[in-house]
Design a protein around this motif. Structure first.
Motif, PDB file in Angstrom:
ATOM      1  N   SER A   1      -5.556   7.079  -5.929  1.00  0.00           N
ATOM      2  CA  SER A   1      -6.815   6.576  -5.555  1.00  0.00           C
ATOM      3  C   SER A   1      -6.314   5.727  -4.070  1.00  0.00           C
ATOM      4  CB  SER A   1      -7.355   5.316  -6.335  1.00  0.00           C
ATOM      5  OG  SER A   1      -6.402   4.489  -6.615  1.00  0.00           O
ATOM      6  N   GLU A   2      -5.129   5.572  -3.914  1.00  0.00           N
ATOM      7  CA  GLU A   2      -4.851   4.716  -2.532  1.00  0.00           C
ATOM      8  C   GLU A   2      -4.963   5.682  -1.387  1.00  0.00           C
ATOM      9  OE1 GLU A   2      -1.769   2.015  -2.650  1.00  0.00           O
ATOM     10  OE2 GLU A   2      -1.994   1.348  -4.626  1.00  0.00           O
ATOM     11  N   PHE A   3      -4.630   7.209  -1.551  1.00  0.00           N
ATOM     12  CA  PHE A   3      -4.596   8.180  -0.655  1.00  0.00           C
ATOM     13  C   PHE A   3      -6.151   8.406  -0.330  1.00  0.00           C
ATOM     14  CE2 PHE A   3      -0.509   8.086  -2.186  1.00  0.00           C
ATOM     15  CZ  PHE A   3       0.194   8.601  -1.208  1.00  0.00           C
ATOM     16  N   GLU A   4      -7.048   8.463  -1.437  1.00  0.00           N
ATOM     17  CA  GLU A   4      -8.278   8.794  -1.492  1.00  0.00           C
ATOM     18  C   GLU A   4      -9.048   7.794  -0.717  1.00  0.00           C
ATOM     19  OE1 GLU A   4      -9.320   9.384  -5.442  1.00  0.00           O
ATOM     20  OE2 GLU A   4      -8.737  11.312  -5.567  1.00  0.00           O
ATOM     21  N   ALA A   5      -8.804   6.678  -0.639  1.00  0.00           N
ATOM     22  CA  ALA A   5      -9.391   5.615   0.017  1.00  0.00           C
ATOM     23  C   ALA A   5      -9.272   5.743   1.542  1.00  0.00           C
ATOM     24  CB  ALA A   5      -8.767   4.103  -0.324  1.00  0.00           C
ATOM     25  N   GLY A   6      -8.223   6.428   2.042  1.00  0.00           N
ATOM     26  CA  GLY A   6      -7.982   6.753   3.569  1.00  0.00           C
ATOM     27  C   GLY A   6      -8.535   7.979   3.865  1.00  0.00           C
ATOM     28  N   VAL A   7      -9.559   8.680   3.098  1.00  0.00           N
ATOM     29  CA  VAL A   7     -10.235   9.984   3.602  1.00  0.00           C
ATOM     30  C   VAL A   7     -11.615   9.351   4.368  1.00  0.00           C
ATOM     31  CG1 VAL A   7     -11.374  11.934   2.953  1.00  0.00           C
ATOM     32  CG2 VAL A   7      -9.187  11.217   1.888  1.00  0.00           C
TER      33      VAL A   7
ATOM     34  N   ASN B   1       0.795  -0.964  -0.132  1.00  0.00           N
ATOM     35  CA  ASN B   1       0.083   0.160   0.072  1.00  0.00           C
ATOM     36  C   ASN B   1       0.952   1.264   0.092  1.00  0.00           C
ATOM     37  OD1 ASN B   1      -1.418   2.216   1.781  1.00  0.00           O
ATOM     38  ND2 ASN B   1      -3.030   1.048   0.972  1.00  0.00           N
ATOM     39  N   MET B   2       0.815   1.981  -0.926  1.00  0.00           N
ATOM     40  CA  MET B   2       1.612   3.466  -1.263  1.00  0.00           C
ATOM     41  C   MET B   2       1.657   4.067   0.026  1.00  0.00           C
ATOM     42  SD  MET B   2       3.247   2.460  -3.726  1.00  0.00           S
ATOM     43  CE  MET B   2       4.111   3.942  -4.075  1.00  0.00           C
ATOM     44  N   VAL B   3       0.271   4.230   0.790  1.00  0.00           N
ATOM     45  CA  VAL B   3       0.044   5.155   1.711  1.00  0.00           C
ATOM     46  C   VAL B   3       1.146   4.874   3.063  1.00  0.00           C
ATOM     47  CG1 VAL B   3      -1.528   6.157   3.423  1.00  0.00           C
ATOM     48  CG2 VAL B   3      -2.241   5.741   1.211  1.00  0.00           C
ATOM     49  N   SER B   4       1.046   3.419   3.016  1.00  0.00           N
ATOM     50  CA  SER B   4       1.811   2.943   4.370  1.00  0.00           C
ATOM     51  C   SER B   4       3.406   3.211   3.944  1.00  0.00           C
ATOM     52  CB  SER B   4       1.505   1.550   4.462  1.00  0.00           C
ATOM     53  OG  SER B   4       0.096   1.326   4.891  1.00  0.00           O
TER      54      SER B   4
ATOM     55  N   ALA C   1      -3.257   9.533   9.493  1.00  0.00           N
ATOM     56  CA  ALA C   1      -4.490   9.558   9.541  1.00  0.00           C
ATOM     57  C   ALA C   1      -4.901   8.904   8.055  1.00  0.00           C
ATOM     58  CB  ALA C   1      -4.988  10.796   9.485  1.00  0.00           C
ATOM     59  N   LEU C   2      -4.366   8.903   7.199  1.00  0.00           N
ATOM     60  CA  LEU C   2      -4.971   8.300   5.767  1.00  0.00           C
ATOM     61  C   LEU C   2      -4.815   6.899   5.885  1.00  0.00           C
ATOM     62  CD1 LEU C   2      -3.397  10.999   3.341  1.00  0.00           C
ATOM     63  CD2 LEU C   2      -6.018  10.340   3.692  1.00  0.00           C
ATOM     64  N   GLU C   3      -3.630   6.446   6.734  1.00  0.00           N
ATOM     65  CA  GLU C   3      -3.248   5.009   6.550  1.00  0.00           C
ATOM     66  C   GLU C   3      -4.328   4.358   7.512  1.00  0.00           C
ATOM     67  OE1 GLU C   3       0.433   2.116   7.503  1.00  0.00           O
ATOM     68  OE2 GLU C   3       0.396   4.092   8.557  1.00  0.00           O
ATOM     69  N   LYS C   4      -4.971   5.019   8.716  1.00  0.00           N
ATOM     70  CA  LYS C   4      -6.101   4.364   9.394  1.00  0.00           C
ATOM     71  C   LYS C   4      -7.496   4.494   8.929  1.00  0.00           C
ATOM     72  CE  LYS C   4      -3.158   5.187  13.255  1.00  0.00           C
ATOM     73  NZ  LYS C   4      -2.864   6.087  14.756  1.00  0.00           N
ATOM     74  N   GLY C   5      -7.425   5.236   7.672  1.00  0.00           N
ATOM     75  CA  GLY C   5      -8.950   5.467   7.049  1.00  0.00           C
ATOM     76  C   GLY C   5      -9.553   6.611   7.709  1.00  0.00           C
ATOM     77  N   GLU C   6      -8.775   7.454   8.580  1.00  0.00           N
ATOM     78  CA  GLU C   6      -9.319   8.713   9.187  1.00  0.00           C
ATOM     79  C   GLU C   6      -8.808  10.128   8.754  1.00  0.00           C
ATOM     80  OE1 GLU C   6      -7.672   7.927  13.093  1.00  0.00           O
ATOM     81  OE2 GLU C   6      -8.893   6.274  13.423  1.00  0.00           O
ATOM     82  N   GLY C   7      -8.390   9.821   7.490  1.00  0.00           N
ATOM     83  CA  GLY C   7      -8.024  11.294   6.947  1.00  0.00           C
ATOM     84  C   GLY C   7      -9.229  12.089   6.336  1.00  0.00           C
ATOM     85  N   GLN C   8      -9.016  13.566   6.667  1.00  0.00           N
ATOM     86  CA  GLN C   8      -9.968  14.504   6.245  1.00  0.00           C
ATOM     87  C   GLN C   8      -9.901  14.946   4.952  1.00  0.00           C
ATOM     88  OE1 GLN C   8     -12.217  15.209   8.722  1.00  0.00           O
ATOM     89  NE2 GLN C   8     -10.973  13.597   9.917  1.00  0.00           N
ATOM     90  N   SER C   9     -11.255  15.269   4.498  1.00  0.00           N
ATOM     91  CA  SER C   9     -11.426  16.197   3.275  1.00  0.00           C
ATOM     92  C   SER C   9     -10.420  16.985   3.116  1.00  0.00           C
ATOM     93  CB  SER C   9     -12.759  16.771   2.803  1.00  0.00           C
ATOM     94  OG  SER C   9     -12.846  17.410   1.694  1.00  0.00           O
ATOM     95  N   GLY C  10      -9.604  17.041   2.176  1.00  0.00           N
ATOM     96  CA  GLY C  10      -8.475  18.250   1.692  1.00  0.00           C
ATOM     97  C   GLY C  10      -6.958  17.881   2.426  1.00  0.00           C
ATOM     98  N   ASP C  11      -7.020  16.530   3.011  1.00  0.00           N
ATOM     99  CA  ASP C  11      -5.576  16.373   3.329  1.00  0.00           C
ATOM    100  C   ASP C  11      -4.906  16.174   2.256  1.00  0.00           C
ATOM    101  OD1 ASP C  11      -6.414  16.515   6.069  1.00  0.00           O
ATOM    102  OD2 ASP C  11      -6.470  14.248   6.426  1.00  0.00           O
ATOM    103  N   ILE C  12      -5.274  15.574   1.180  1.00  0.00           N
ATOM    104  CA  ILE C  12      -4.453  15.179  -0.067  1.00  0.00           C
ATOM    105  C   ILE C  12      -3.940  16.671  -0.452  1.00  0.00           C
ATOM    106  CG2 ILE C  12      -4.276  13.982  -2.313  1.00  0.00           C
ATOM    107  CD1 ILE C  12      -6.267  12.027  -1.380  1.00  0.00           C
TER     108      ILE C  12
END
Length: 449
Positions: free
Chosen positions: A427-433, A344-347, A380-391
């Protein structure tokens, strides 16, 4: 680590004519000590340089050869040497070997220091003669215990043989050489931070100008070169400029050979001496053997953690600075890493940015505050807890920490893989939002009322 390969590469023997850095290596990977090294033309180039060549002749030869720094930046070595002052009254000057090699996924200098320590010693003798430096230091990564032991033994052997110390080869040239082990800081790969550390100071980069060639160690003229760079010098002096240029593949703008490698889930991870301009596909398939069974190539980095990620279709790029630049990143150290489809690229980026944030010297605000900020967002993105605008914030950080925005090149190198991973795997980063809960819709009755 290995210098063997699979496929057609097995049929290519290492010879002095084609592999100036590695032809002396033993098949059992044992160090090549003085007796064996001298039996394989060791120190003959140093004798030639000290007996038959003026300092200016050595500098010009290296400049004409097109040798560039092998530490990642790729600055022309002869040009760098030419920056040292010509004033003979400035008779105290130093040659430093940058052997810190803290770049994650890079081990090329370790190979040379552990198995061919006398090659580095000879390269430094010739280089010191060119620079008129009377003392040299090998600034070595502290974790390289075997390299430290082997280099110190090689230095003692060279002293006993009269190759170091006073009046080397009866030339009147004096040169002392010492190994200095660092305390484990990535920032020491930056030459002025290395100088500060050698002086016993905190390893922060210095403001430039003045450059080390004018004001370096203890305020004296100083030249800093990478291990692999210095190890190229004996062969250039011994065999000449035209021979050295002929080693590279046609079309390459960089001359000579380069230690290149591949790690990751490849069949044959290792490091090999190869001509500049070889296609990355050839390095990946013929030498590294391609991916292991059950794994497919997802992305790759061409030269250490501080270079951008590329896709499998970019393997057609030739391995030299300009060739890799055309596909969007830097060649760096030339030690590539394969990322397989299970990663996973985020990790992966969270792990990388944690390293870069920890290794920041803290001198400038963008790097000191920006890198930990990127780590917080990636966690946060790795845990699926990212917020809108984090990317978008991560991309802004890649701009704010880019080239020219910080005191040294640490932060730009840290965010280059981050920017490229978002570019290719957004898309892998967006999946963490974290998805916002949908708002309840008014009923028909409420709407009428």
């Amino acid at each position: 680590m290995t210098l063997t390969s699979v496929g057609p590469a097995n049929k290519i023997a290492r010879t002095p004519e084609t592999h100036p850095l590695t032809w002396r290596l033993r098949d059992d990977a044992a160090p090549v000590w003085l007796e064996e090294y001298t039996s394989k033309d060791g120190y003959s180039a140093a004798r030639k340089a000290l007996a038959d060549m003026a300092s200016t002749d050595i500098v010009q030869t290296v400049k004409d050869s097109g040798l560039k720094g092998r530490g990642g930046a790729g600055f022309p070595t002869g040009v760098k040497w030419g920056l040292m002052p010509a004033d003979e009254s400035l008779n105290i000057r130093y040659l430093l070997c940058n052997a810190d090699e803290m770049e994650p996924n890079t081990w090329k200098d370790r190979l040379l220091m552990e198995q061919l320590p006398h090659l580095l010693v000879e390269g430094m003798i010739i280089s010191a003669r060119a620079l008129k430096a009377y003392r040299g230091y090998i600034f070595l990564r502290g974790e390289y215990v075997d390299a430290a032991r082997n280099l110190n033994r090689a230095i003692e052997e060279a002293k006993a043989a009269g190759y170091l110390g006073k009046n080397i080869f009866g030339s009147g040239f004096d040169f002392e050489l010492f190994v200095h082990t660092g305390a484990g800081r990535y920032i020491c790969g930056e030459e002025t931070a290395l100088i500060n550390s050698l002086e016993g100071r905190r390893a922060n980069p210095r403001s430039k100008p003045p450059f080390p060639a004018a004001v370096g160690v203890w305020g004296k003229p100083t030249c800093v070169n990478n291990v692999e760079t210095l190890c190229n010098v004996p062969a250039i002096v011994a065999n000449g400029v035209d021979w050295y240029k002929s080693l590279a593949r046609e079309g390459s703008e960089d001359m000579g050979t380069k230690l290149m490698g591949f790690s990751g889930k490849v069949k044959n991870p290792g490091v090999w001496e190869l001509p500049f301009g070889i296609p990355a596909q050839e390095l990946f398939e013929d030498y590294a053997g391609g991916m292991r069974e059950g794994y497919t190539l997802k992305a790759w980095q061409p030269g250490g953690a501080g270079t951008g990620f590329l896709l499998p279709e970019h393997l057609s790029a030739p391995m030299f600075a300009g060739g890799i630049a055309k596909v969007g990143t830097r060649m760096g150290t030339g030690l590539a890493m394969a990322v397989d489809h299970t990663v996973n690229m985020v990790s992966l980026l969270r792990n990388m940015e944690e390293f870069f944030a920890r290794e920041s010297c803290g001198w400038c605000t963008p790097c000191r505050d920006g890198l930990p900020w990127s780590v917080k967002l990636l966690r946060a993105l790795e845990k699926g807890e990212g917020q809108s605008g984090d990317i978008e914030t991560l991309l802004q950080l890649c701009t704010f920490l880019g080239p020219g925005k910080t005191f040294c090149a640490h932060a730009p190198g840290a965010v280059e893989p981050l920017a490229s991973s978002i570019k290719y795997f957004r898309s892998e980063f967006e999946a963490g939002v974290k998805k916002a809960p949908s708002e309840p819709q008014p009923s028909v009755v409420e709407t009428v009322i």
